[in-house]
Design a protein around this motif. Structure first.
Motif, PDB file in Angstrom:
ATOM      1  N   GLU A 307       0.824  -1.198   0.000  1.00 34.19           N
ATOM      2  CA  GLU A 307       0.000   0.000   0.000  1.00 34.19           C
ATOM      3  C   GLU A 307       0.862   1.254   0.000  1.00 34.19           C
ATOM      4  N   LEU A 340      -9.105  -2.000  -1.258  1.00 36.84           N
ATOM      5  CA  LEU A 340      -8.103  -1.432  -2.159  1.00 36.84           C
ATOM      6  C   LEU A 340      -8.365  -1.828  -3.617  1.00 36.84           C
ATOM      7  N   SER A 341      -9.564  -2.332  -3.886  1.00 35.04           N
ATOM      8  CA  SER A 341      -9.852  -2.869  -5.218  1.00 35.04           C
ATOM      9  C   SER A 341     -10.510  -1.863  -6.159  1.00 35.04           C
ATOM     10  N   THR A 345      -6.834   3.102  -7.604  1.00 33.78           N
ATOM     11  CA  THR A 345      -6.071   2.996  -6.358  1.00 33.78           C
ATOM     12  C   THR A 345      -4.598   2.762  -6.678  1.00 33.78           C
ATOM     13  N   ARG A 346      -3.727   3.528  -6.057  1.00 31.17           N
ATOM     14  CA  ARG A 346      -2.290   3.376  -6.296  1.00 31.17           C
ATOM     15  C   ARG A 346      -1.700   2.388  -5.297  1.00 31.17           C
ATOM     16  N   LEU A 359      -1.290   0.972 -10.722  1.00 33.35           N
ATOM     17  CA  LEU A 359      -2.662   1.394 -10.461  1.00 33.35           C
ATOM     18  C   LEU A 359      -3.620   0.229 -10.634  1.00 33.35           C
TER      19      LEU A 359
END
Length: 372
Positions: A307, A340-341, A345-346, A359
């Motif tokens: 993350e 985070l899907s 999202t980076r 990404l």
């Protein structure tokens, strides 16, 4: 590679200059002299011919509805509701809710025709023989399987089997031809329109030569097959899905019909139903996502995802990765926590000790071109 099995097209592959490799216990062409990049682009622009004879072909016969209702004890799909002349994507599940294999099952009137992955063939046969009492499970060992894929596939195949022009995506027919009886489905593993053709092994090379004689058709190996399916967002068993992966985690919930879900007339009754039905209703903790690495370097299977650019534990991993010739950029798929899907999202993938930005991206990378 003396201990490997060979398909009926092995000699033709060698004549055409293929580079041969081991795959699922078979000697298979990974690429031809054209090279992976050009093979990939040719399939997108015209038509490519693939040898998929390593796949398992099975005929299932049973009482009353040819074993369709019995088959639903092994898969979460509606098989009893599958119309004659139609095919459906399905998967065997286990008691933990994982996927033992993904497959195609077709209703051909007086029997079901099932195509399974080569690496899982023996296990799938044993599963069907043990799990379908009263049904006859027959492995077909005297037929090859070819895939003709790409926008020119219909025109090429219709020159030999005119009836394919009337087929829609996931239709199946049995047709006479100059190469004997052909079992044809309008389906494939590239995201392009096309057909899979089961042909008697003694006629396979003649059929392949006639198709390759068309200027639109080139032979395609496993390398381009992999990049084509990845651009199409399609799972590879053993990489993107396996016995520990649930269909909901994998984003395959679309393949479970309403009638097999909670509240449906034939809900549950398949291995792992408790977990799968719960995840269908409440979501899974992780999800398969598309991944677009920044820069030109692909992120291959096994790359850990983070993350943050530094510190912290991995939050996921890449399961498939390659350069996308149609995209002109690297692409990958992998699993990340549901939170985070969201596309955009980076995250960071660790490649050779360095964390590189990536990404979360929408799937498929290249829109499907099926004939609806």
């Amino acid at each position: 590679m003396p201990d490997l099995k060979r398909t009926p097209l092995n000699d033709l592959h060698r004549e055409l200059g293929a580079r041969m490799v081991e795959f699922a216990g078979y000697e298979m062409p990974v690429q031809f002299p054209m090279g992976v990049m050009k093979e990939h682009l040719h399939c997108r622009a015209a038509a490519g011919l693939f040898d998929v004879s390593h796949m398992g072909q099975v005929i299932l016969r049973g009482p009353s509805d040819n074993g369709a209702t019995a088959f639903e004890a092994l898969v979460p799909q509606s098989i009893a509701g599958l119309a004659q002349g139609r095919q459906r994507y399905a998967f065997f599940t286990n008691e933990a809710g994982g996927i033992e294999d993904d497959l195609m099952v077709a209703n051909r009137g007086d029997h079901l025709f099932v195509v399974v992955n080569a690496a899982c063939k023996a296990g799938d046969l044993a599963l069907m023989q043990a799990g379908l009492p009263g049904c006859e499970v027959e492995e077909i060992t005297d037929r090859a399987l070819l895939a003709l894929q790409g926008p020119a596939a219909e025109a090429v195949l219709a020159g030999h089997v005119p009836g394919v022009r009337e087929m829609r995506f996931m239709d199946v027919i049995v047709a006479g031809s100059g190469f004997g009886e052909l079992w044809i489905s309008r389906s494939g593993y590239t995201g392009e329109d096309g057909f899979e053709i089961s042909v008697a092994e003694g006629q396979a090379e003649a059929l392949a030569r006639v198709l390759l004689a068309d200027d639109a058709v080139r032979p395609i190996g496993l390398g381009a097959r992999d990049s084509l399916r990845l651009e199409a967002g399609l799972c590879l068993y053993g990489n993107d899905i396996d016995a520990a992966t649930s269909p909901v985690e994998a984003g395959l919930d679309w393949a479970i019909q309403k009638i097999r879900r909670k509240g449906g007339a034939r809900a549950g009754g398949f291995p792992g139903a408790a977990r799968i039905l719960d995840e269908l209703e409440n979501g899974a903790a992780r999800r398969r996502v598309g991944l677009a690495p920044e820069g030109r370097a692909p992120m291959r299977a096994g790359v850990a995802l983070y993350e943050a650019e530094a510190g912290g534990a991995p939050v996921g991993a890449v399961t498939s990765g390659a350069f996308g010739p149609t995209l002109g950029a690297p692409m990958a798929m992998g699993y990340v926590p549901a939170g985070l899907s969201v596309p955009g999202t980076r995250l960071y993938g660790e490649v050779r000790g360095k964390r590189l930005p990536v990404l979360v991206a929408d799937l498929p990378f290249v829109p499907a071109n099926f004939k609806r």
